[in-house]
Write a protein that holds these residues in place. Structure first.
Motif, PDB file in Angstrom:
ATOM      1  N   GLY A  23       0.810  -1.208   0.000  1.00 33.71           N
ATOM      2  CA  GLY A  23       0.000   0.000   0.000  1.00 33.71           C
ATOM      3  C   GLY A  23       0.845   1.261   0.000  1.00 33.71           C
ATOM      4  O   GLY A  23       1.921   1.306   0.575  1.00 33.71           O
ATOM      5  N   LEU A  24       0.333   2.267  -0.622  1.00 35.09           N
ATOM      6  CA  LEU A  24       0.975   3.577  -0.704  1.00 35.09           C
ATOM      7  C   LEU A  24       0.197   4.525   0.192  1.00 35.09           C
ATOM      8  O   LEU A  24      -1.034   4.483   0.244  1.00 35.09           O
ATOM      9  N   SER A  25       0.913   5.388   0.907  1.00 37.04           N
ATOM     10  CA  SER A  25       0.258   6.389   1.749  1.00 37.04           C
ATOM     11  C   SER A  25       1.043   7.688   1.653  1.00 37.04           C
ATOM     12  O   SER A  25       2.026   7.781   0.947  1.00 37.04           O
ATOM     13  N   GLY A  26       0.578   8.682   2.355  1.00 33.81           N
ATOM     14  CA  GLY A  26       1.296   9.947   2.413  1.00 33.81           C
ATOM     15  C   GLY A  26       0.904  10.928   1.326  1.00 33.81           C
ATOM     16  O   GLY A  26      -0.173  10.863   0.744  1.00 33.81           O
ATOM     17  N   LYS A  27       1.796  11.835   1.050  1.00 34.28           N
ATOM     18  CA  LYS A  27       1.547  12.958   0.154  1.00 34.28           C
ATOM     19  C   LYS A  27       1.006  12.570  -1.230  1.00 34.28           C
ATOM     20  O   LYS A  27       0.119  13.259  -1.746  1.00 34.28           O
ATOM     21  N   PRO A  28       1.474  11.501  -1.858  1.00 33.55           N
ATOM     22  CA  PRO A  28       0.941  11.170  -3.180  1.00 33.55           C
ATOM     23  C   PRO A  28      -0.569  10.881  -3.185  1.00 33.55           C
ATOM     24  O   PRO A  28      -1.199  10.915  -4.226  1.00 33.55           O
ATOM     25  N   LEU A  29      -1.141  10.613  -2.017  1.00 36.04           N
ATOM     26  CA  LEU A  29      -2.562  10.287  -1.941  1.00 36.04           C
ATOM     27  C   LEU A  29      -3.434  11.446  -1.503  1.00 36.04           C
ATOM     28  O   LEU A  29      -4.636  11.282  -1.352  1.00 36.04           O
ATOM     29  N   PHE A  30      -2.858  12.601  -1.298  1.00 31.75           N
ATOM     30  CA  PHE A  30      -3.631  13.722  -0.768  1.00 31.75           C
ATOM     31  C   PHE A  30      -4.884  13.999  -1.589  1.00 31.75           C
ATOM     32  O   PHE A  30      -5.993  14.078  -1.041  1.00 31.75           O
ATOM     33  N   ASP A  31      -4.740  14.153  -2.891  1.00 30.25           N
ATOM     34  CA  ASP A  31      -5.902  14.479  -3.725  1.00 30.25           C
ATOM     35  C   ASP A  31      -6.930  13.353  -3.723  1.00 30.25           C
ATOM     36  O   ASP A  31      -8.137  13.592  -3.609  1.00 30.25           O
ATOM     37  N   LEU A  32      -6.455  12.111  -3.831  1.00 29.33           N
ATOM     38  CA  LEU A  32      -7.357  10.964  -3.841  1.00 29.33           C
ATOM     39  C   LEU A  32      -8.102  10.838  -2.516  1.00 29.33           C
ATOM     40  O   LEU A  32      -9.324  10.669  -2.488  1.00 29.33           O
ATOM     41  N   SER A  33      -7.398  10.949  -1.403  1.00 30.33           N
ATOM     42  CA  SER A  33      -8.054  10.809  -0.102  1.00 30.33           C
ATOM     43  C   SER A  33      -8.996  11.972   0.185  1.00 30.33           C
ATOM     44  O   SER A  33     -10.052  11.787   0.800  1.00 30.33           O
ATOM     45  N   THR A  34      -8.649  13.169  -0.276  1.00 27.47           N
ATOM     46  CA  THR A  34      -9.538  14.315  -0.105  1.00 27.47           C
ATOM     47  C   THR A  34     -10.832  14.107  -0.884  1.00 27.47           C
ATOM     48  O   THR A  34     -11.923  14.420  -0.389  1.00 27.47           O
ATOM     49  N   GLN A  35     -10.736  13.541  -2.078  1.00 30.17           N
ATOM     50  CA  GLN A  35     -11.936  13.250  -2.868  1.00 30.17           C
ATOM     51  C   GLN A  35     -12.807  12.200  -2.185  1.00 30.17           C
ATOM     52  O   GLN A  35     -14.030  12.318  -2.161  1.00 30.17           O
ATOM     53  N   VAL A  36     -12.186  11.178  -1.603  1.00 33.99           N
ATOM     54  CA  VAL A  36     -12.948  10.147  -0.889  1.00 33.99           C
ATOM     55  C   VAL A  36     -13.681  10.773   0.302  1.00 33.99           C
ATOM     56  O   VAL A  36     -14.859  10.484   0.545  1.00 33.99           O
ATOM     57  N   LEU A  37     -13.006  11.635   1.055  1.00 31.71           N
ATOM     58  CA  LEU A  37     -13.659  12.320   2.169  1.00 31.71           C
ATOM     59  C   LEU A  37     -14.800  13.208   1.682  1.00 31.71           C
ATOM     60  O   LEU A  37     -15.877  13.252   2.292  1.00 31.71           O
ATOM     61  N   ARG A  38     -14.599  13.905   0.585  1.00 34.02           N
ATOM     62  CA  ARG A  38     -15.641  14.764   0.015  1.00 34.02           C
ATOM     63  C   ARG A  38     -16.863  13.932  -0.357  1.00 34.02           C
ATOM     64  O   ARG A  38     -18.004  14.295  -0.041  1.00 34.02           O
ATOM     65  N   ASP A  39     -16.632  12.812  -1.013  1.00 28.76           N
ATOM     66  CA  ASP A  39     -17.735  11.932  -1.411  1.00 28.76           C
ATOM     67  C   ASP A  39     -18.491  11.404  -0.188  1.00 28.76           C
ATOM     68  O   ASP A  39     -19.725  11.352  -0.187  1.00 28.76           O
TER      69      ASP A  39
END
Length: 58
Positions: A23-39
């Motif tokens: 699994g990948l975490s950290g800064k590269p996932l900021f946009d993806l995780s923000t979109q998941v939270l928004r949804d």
């Protein structure tokens, strides 16, 4: 909602170790995780407290 991803969004996909398993975490996932939270916020109508945190970046 999420923890890590096996996807490799840019620019992480260009890293020499991008093909390694795990699994990948950290800064590269900021946009993806923000979109998941928004949804999730939209799905819950804002009635659930959502907390975004973490990730290891060096």
């Amino acid at each position: 909602i999420s923890n890590t991803t096996i996807s490799r969004p840019p620019p992480a996909d260009a890293h020499p170790l991008a093909q390694e398993a795990g699994g990948l975490s950290g800064k590269p996932l900021f946009d993806l995780s923000t979109q998941v939270l928004r949804d999730m916020y939209i799905r819950t109508g804002g009635k659930v407290t959502l907390i975004g945190c973490g990730g290891v970046t060096r």
